[in-house]
Scaffold this active site. Structure first.
Site, PDB file in Angstrom:
ATOM      1  N   HIS A  56      40.151  34.546  35.247  1.00  0.00           N
ATOM      2  CA  HIS A  56      40.417  35.861  34.608  1.00  0.00           C
ATOM      3  C   HIS A  56      39.683  37.009  35.310  1.00  0.00           C
ATOM      4  CE1 HIS A  56      42.561  34.141  31.133  1.00  0.00           C
ATOM      5  NE2 HIS A  56      41.717  33.148  31.262  1.00  0.00           N
ATOM      6  N   ASN A 129      45.469  33.831  25.017  1.00  0.00           N
ATOM      7  CA  ASN A 129      46.352  34.016  26.170  1.00  0.00           C
ATOM      8  C   ASN A 129      47.698  34.546  25.691  1.00  0.00           C
ATOM      9  OD1 ASN A 129      44.776  33.186  28.371  1.00  0.00           O
ATOM     10  ND2 ASN A 129      45.293  31.029  28.071  1.00  0.00           N
ATOM     11  N   TYR A 339      31.940  29.873  27.948  1.00  0.00           N
ATOM     12  CA  TYR A 339      32.044  31.334  28.055  1.00  0.00           C
ATOM     13  C   TYR A 339      30.660  31.975  28.039  1.00  0.00           C
ATOM     14  CZ  TYR A 339      37.091  31.463  27.930  1.00  0.00           C
ATOM     15  OH  TYR A 339      38.417  31.326  28.268  1.00  0.00           O
TER      16      TYR A 339
END
Ligand code: NDP
Length: 503
Positions: A56, A129, A339
Site C-alpha cells: 500500500h 479493501n 500493522y
C-alpha cells in the site's frame, strides 16, 4: 500599514542571511565547514525519505466525517455509533497494494480503503479493501504472497511466473483472482469504488450480547471501472490520475461519499451458516445476510501537506473502541500485530503522536515513555508505572470485551471447508457477471497469464475450470491450451495437480 516580514530561519529559528550563496573562502571556493546553514540543509535533505510502506505504498487521502443514519444501539455500544445524526471526524486513505510509492494508480491491484474515526473513546481504524475477500486466509502465507506480486529477485521486474505459480498453487485465491481480473481490478478512480472490511468483526452491546458483522462502504458516485486498454493507457500517460481526481473533486466541492451498509449475524445464525464466517476468501451472500444502511462517510477536506497527513498516516486494525472487537479470522489476528509493527519500523515507536494519528478527542494517558521522537511532555513528572498510588491513570473495567468461548486442540489447522473454495467464484462468474464482464475478465486474464510458462498457465486454467467449466474453457481457448490436459488437471487433487505441473 507595514506588513511584518516573513523571514527565513534555520531549523532552530535563527534568521538566515543568504539562502543562495554557500560560505566560501574567496569567490571560487572551497566551501567552509563552518557554514552550519548549508550543513543543516544537506543533512536534512539526505534524510527526507522514510521507509515506504512494504504494501500500500502509493496512496491518496482526505479528511471528512462519518454520520450515523440508523439506530444500531442494539448491536453495539460504540459511542460514535450511539445516535442517529451523530458525526465523527475521519481521515481516509486509499491506495494500490503492490507498487512502489511512485507506481501508477491504474495498476490492476486491490485498492486499500482505510478509515480512521477520531472518536471520543479513542481512535477506531477500519482497514479494508475495495474487494470483499482476499487471496489467502492464513497469515503464514502473507509474505510469500506479497513477494510474488512484487519484483523478481534476479531481474527486479514484475514476473508473471511468480505471480501465477503461487496463485495456481493456492486455489483459495480463486475468488479474489476473479474479482481482481474483472474490471473491478482497475477502478476508474478512488471515488468510484466500494470499500469492504473484508474481515468479520464482532460488535457487542451494553448487555454484553454480541454479533458478527461485515462492513460495506458503497460508493455514492456509482461503480465505474477502467477497461484493460484504458488502464494501460493511463499508466503511461497519467500515473497519478486517481490521486489527482480525489484532490480535485474535493477542491471543487464535489465531496465523495459512501453509504455504510452492515451485514449482521447473531451467534446462532453464525453457527448454522453455510460459509465459514472467519474465512476471508468468502462473502456472506446478501440473500442470507441482507445489508442494512447505517451511515454515511463524506470526504470534504484535502490534506494541507501530503507527507504530514497522508504519508505519515498509520492505521491498525487493533485500534478499536468499546463495542467493537476483532473476530477469530486468522488474517485479522495477524494484521493486529503486523500493522502496528510496521508503523513502528516506518515512523518510530511514538508514531501515535504524529498529529494525523493522535487521538483527537480522547488524549493518550498511558505509561509508555521515551523512545525516538517523544515530542510531547512524555508524562512529565507523573508516575511511569502501574499500579501506582500517585493518582496516575487507571484501567477502566467497563471497556472490557465480553468473554468469549474458544474450543479445540492447539495445532496447525487448515480451514475445514476444502471443497467450498470454487463455489463463490463460480457464482460470481455465472450469476453476477454479464456477458461483457465475462469477456473483459477473460481478456484481462489471458493478457496477464499469457506471460507465464505453459505448465503454470494450464495449472491456473484448471483452477478457473473448477470454478466454472465455461470460465475455464474460455481461458483455455484464449491461451491456446490443451483442454483435455486442463480437464485432467482439474480432476486431480491439489497435491496431485502441483506434482503433475512441476518444472
Ligand atoms: P448478490 O447478487 O446479492 O450480490 C452481488 C454483488 O456483486 C453486488 O454487491 C455487486 O456489487 C457485486 N459485483 C458486481 N460485479 C462484480 C464484480 N465484477 N466483481 C465483484 N463484485 C461484483 O449476490 P451474492 O451476495 O449472493 O454474491 C454473489 C457473488 O457476488 C459473490 O460470490 C461475490 O463474488 C460477489 N460479491 C458479493 C458480496 C457480498 O457481500 N455478498 C459483495 C461483493 C461482491 P454492487 O452492489 O456494487 O453492484
Amino acid at each position: 500599514m507595514s506588513k511584518e516580514k516573513n523571514f527565513l530561519t534555520t531549523a532552530f529559528g535563527a534568521h538566515v542571511s543568504d539562502d543562495q550563496n554557500s560560505m566560501t573562502a574567496g569567490t571560487r571556493g572551497p566551501v567552509l565547514m563552518q557554514d552550519a546553514h548549508l550543513l543543516e540543509k544537506l543533512a536534512h535533505f539526505d534524510r527526507e525519505r522514510i521507509p515506504e510502506r512494504v504494501v500500500h505504498a502509493k496512496g491518496a487521502g482526505a479528511h471528512g466525517y462519518f454520520e450515523v443514519t440508523a439506530d444500531v444501539t442494539k448491536y453495539t455500544k460504540a459511542r460514535f455509533l450511539s445516535e442517529v445524526g451523530k458525526k465523527t471526524e475521519v481521515f481516509a486513505r486509499f491506495s494500490t497494494v503492490g507498487g512502489e510509492k511512485g507506481s501508477a494508480d491504474a495498476e490492476r491491484d486491490p485498492r486499500g480503503f482505510a478509515v480512521k474515526f477520531y472518536t471520543e473513546e479513542g481512535n477506531y481504524d477500519l482497514v479494508g479493501n475495495n474487494t470483499p475477500v482476499f487471496f489467502i486466509r492464513d497469515p503464514l502465507k502473507f509474505s510469500d504472497f506479497i513477494h510474488t506480486q512484487k519484483r523478481h529477485p534476479a531481474t527486479n521486474c514484475k514476473d508473471p511466473n511468480m505471480f501465477w505459480d503461487f496463485l495456481s498453487l493456492t486455489p483459495e485465491s480463486i475468488h479474489q483472482v476473479t474479482i481482481l481480473f474483472s474490471d473491478r481490478g482497475t477502478p476508474a478512480t478512488y471515488r468510484n469504488m466500494n470499500g469492504y472490511s473484508s474481515h468479520t468483526y464482532k460488535w457487542y452491546n451494553h448487555k454484553g450480547e454480541y454479533f458478527w458483522v461485515q462492513y460495506h462502504f458503497k460508493t455514492d458516485q456509482k461503480i465505474k471501472n477502467l477497461t484493460r486498454q484504458e488502464a494501460e493507457h493511463l499508466k503511461g500517460s497519467d500515473p497519478d490520475h486517481a490521486t489527482r481526481d480525489l484532490y480535485e473533486a474535493i477542491e471543487r466541492g464535489d465531496y465523495p461519499s459512501w453509504t455504510l451498509e452492515m451485514q449482521i449475524l447473531t451467534p446462532e445464525q453464525a453457527k448454522d451458516f453455510r460459509w465459514d464466517i472467519f474465512d476471508i476468501t468468502k462473502v456472506w451472500p446478501h440473500s442470507e445476510a441482507p445489508p442494512i444502511k447505517i451511515g454515511k462517510l463524506v470526504l470534504n477536506c484535502n490534506p494541507l501537506n501530503y507527507f504530514a497527513e497522508v504519508e505519515q498516516a498509520a492505521f491498525c486494525p487493533g485500534n478499536l473502541v468499546p463495542g467493537i472487537a476483532i473476530s477469530p479470522d486468522k488474517m485479522l489476528q495477524a494484521r493486529v500485530f503486523s500493522y502496528h509493527d510496521t508503523h513502528i519500523h516506518r515512523l518510530g515507536p511514538n508514531y501515535h503522536l504524529i498529529p494525523v494519528n493522535a487521538p483527537r478527542f480522547a488524549p493518550e494517558k498511558s505509561y509508555q515513555r521515551d523512545g525516538f521522537m517523544r515530542v510531547d511532555g512524555n508524562g512529565a513528572a507523573g508516575p511511569n508505572y502501574w499500579p501506582n498510588s500517585f493518582g496516575g491513570p487507571e484501567p477502566d473495567p467497563s471497556a472490557a470485551e465480553p468473554d468469549f468461548e474458544v474450543e479445540g486442540f492447539a495445532g496447525r489447522h487448515a480451514f475445514n471447508h476444502p471443497n467450498d473454495d470454487f463455489v463463490q467464484a463460480g457464482n460470481l462468474y455465472r450469476n453476477v457477471m454479464k456477458e461483457q464482464d465475462k469477456q473483459n475478465l477473460i481478456g484481462n486474464i489471458v493478457a496477464h497469464l499469457g506471460g507465464a510458462q505453459k505448465r503454470i498457465q494450464s495449472r491456473q486454467a484448471a483452477v478457473f475450470f473448477k470454478a466454472d467449466p465455461d470460465y475455464g474453457r474460455r481461458v483455455v481457448n484464449g491461451l491456446g491450451l490443451d483442454i483435455k490436459e486442463v480437464e485432467r488437471l482439474a480432476n486431480m487433487s491439489q497435491a496431485e495437480r502441483a506434482e503433475a505441473t512441476k518444472a
